[in-house]
Design an enzyme around this catalytic site. Structure first.
Site, PDB file in Angstrom:
ATOM      1  N   VAL A 258     -85.045  30.962 136.589  1.00  0.00           N
ATOM      2  CA  VAL A 258     -83.823  31.562 137.129  1.00  0.00           C
ATOM      3  C   VAL A 258     -82.675  31.565 136.126  1.00  0.00           C
ATOM      4  CG1 VAL A 258     -84.340  31.113 139.555  1.00  0.00           C
ATOM      5  CG2 VAL A 258     -83.138  29.364 138.195  1.00  0.00           C
TER       6      VAL A 258
ATOM      7  N   SER B 298     -75.867  21.654 149.123  1.00  0.00           N
ATOM      8  CA  SER B 298     -76.305  20.292 149.409  1.00  0.00           C
ATOM      9  C   SER B 298     -75.248  19.617 150.257  1.00  0.00           C
ATOM     10  CB  SER B 298     -76.487  19.511 148.102  1.00  0.00           C
ATOM     11  OG  SER B 298     -76.617  18.119 148.340  1.00  0.00           O
TER      12      SER B 298
ATOM     13  N   ASN C 115     -82.346  29.446 146.110  1.00  0.00           N
ATOM     14  CA  ASN C 115     -82.830  28.118 146.448  1.00  0.00           C
ATOM     15  C   ASN C 115     -83.130  27.257 145.230  1.00  0.00           C
ATOM     16  OD1 ASN C 115     -84.289  25.986 148.126  1.00  0.00           O
ATOM     17  ND2 ASN C 115     -85.973  26.773 146.874  1.00  0.00           N
TER      18      ASN C 115
ATOM     19  N   ILE D 176     -84.249  15.751 152.541  1.00  0.00           N
ATOM     20  CA  ILE D 176     -85.389  16.561 152.967  1.00  0.00           C
ATOM     21  C   ILE D 176     -86.639  16.066 152.255  1.00  0.00           C
ATOM     22  CG2 ILE D 176     -86.323  18.896 153.152  1.00  0.00           C
ATOM     23  CD1 ILE D 176     -83.710  18.469 154.709  1.00  0.00           C
TER      24      ILE D 176
ATOM     25  N   LYS E 150     -73.120  21.793 143.042  1.00  0.00           N
ATOM     26  CA  LYS E 150     -73.351  22.256 144.407  1.00  0.00           C
ATOM     27  C   LYS E 150     -72.042  22.547 145.140  1.00  0.00           C
ATOM     28  CE  LYS E 150     -77.888  22.210 144.678  1.00  0.00           C
ATOM     29  NZ  LYS E 150     -78.677  23.432 144.954  1.00  0.00           N
TER      30      LYS E 150
ATOM     31  N   TYR F 173     -74.685  16.884 139.654  1.00  0.00           N
ATOM     32  CA  TYR F 173     -75.310  17.578 140.776  1.00  0.00           C
ATOM     33  C   TYR F 173     -74.278  17.954 141.834  1.00  0.00           C
ATOM     34  CZ  TYR F 173     -78.302  18.323 144.866  1.00  0.00           C
ATOM     35  OH  TYR F 173     -78.901  18.847 145.980  1.00  0.00           O
TER      36      TYR F 173
END
Length: 259
Positions: free
Chosen positions: A63, A141, A89, A187, A158, A154
């Site tokens: 990506v 997130s 995603n 998850i 996000k 991170y």
């Protein structure tokens, strides 16, 4: 299992499609009758996905490749219909406080989690005009909403993705293009399964302190993504929907052990 019959016949791109949330999303959308362009750099995973799921068009790609929009444009031309939806995603995640995060690592977080989604969304809104509108769903997130320990790069990437969601929703709403995000909590995916099983502190923080008191499954997030793509969410845009079992809302100790 189906969730949104309104997606039948629509053409949707899903990145990070070969495992976890992406794989569950592709399966759900295809089960609803959508045609799905599944983008991933995992060749074996893509081949397995395409072989086991009707309506999937695999596209082996990273990506972060600036040429990906052109490749997607060529794929749309070969299919012969306009784009209806995009699910950004693909992402990466690692721990680390700001002092432990170097410039190169921060740039990698931004390249994968933010810049790739920006580039693909920019491409998608142009392609969706031909269909008279469409929908984009970004996978952010829960860390884009709450302060998280040891997750500087991170969380920043996000949070920026959630901000981009709101900004683009404002700009492109008049063209009937809706842009929303989901904010998953913990998850269970191939990347997290071992840590969930072995790290007691993780179970205590994310499961015992959440109202629903269980770990999330990829299908839990996929169902919300499908809803946001479909006509049932036709008056919803600019939102970041938490899919975390209530964790961000209800972090408090529990007397009983988590399931």
């Amino acid at each position: 299992m189906t969730s949104s019959p309104s997606l039948a016949g629509r053409l949707i791109i899903v990145t990070g499609a070969a495992s976890g949330i992406g794989e569950a999303t592709v399966g759900l959308l295809a089960g609803d009758g959508a045609r799905v362009i599944a983008v991933d750099r995992n060749e074996d995973g893509l081949a397995r996905l395409a072989a086991g799921t009707a309506g999937v068009v695999p596209l082996l790609a990273d990506v972060t490749d600036p040429a990906l929009p052109e490749r997607l444009s060529q794929t749309l031309q070969s299919i012969g219909r306009p784009l209806d939806g995009l699910v950004n995603n693909a992402g990466i995640g690692r721990g680390g406080m700001a002092e432990e995060t170097g410039d190169a690592e921060l740039e990698q977080f931004l390249a994968v989690n933010l810049v790739s989604a920006f580039r693909l969304s920019r491409f998608a809104v142009g392609a969706m005009r031909a269909a008279g509108g469409g929908a984009i769903v970004n996978v952010a997130s829960i860390y884009s909403i709450v302060g998280a320990t040891a997750s500087a790069g991170y969380s920043a990437s996000k949070a920026a993705l959630a901000g981009l969601t709101r900004q683009m929703a404002t700009d492109y709403g008049p063209e009937n293009i809706r842009i929303n995000a989901v904010a998953p909590g913990l998850i269970e995916t191939p990347l997290t399964r071992e840590r969930i099983a072995s790290e007691t502190w993780r179970r205590h923080i994310f499961i015992e302190q959440a109202p629903l008191r269980r770990v999330g499954q990829p299908i839990d997030v996929a169902r919300v993504i499908a809803f946001l793509l479909g006509d049932a969410a036709g008056f919803v845009t600019g939102e970041t929907v938490r899919v975390d079992g209530g964790w961000a809302m209800g972090r408090y100790p529990r007397p009983e052990a988590a399931r």
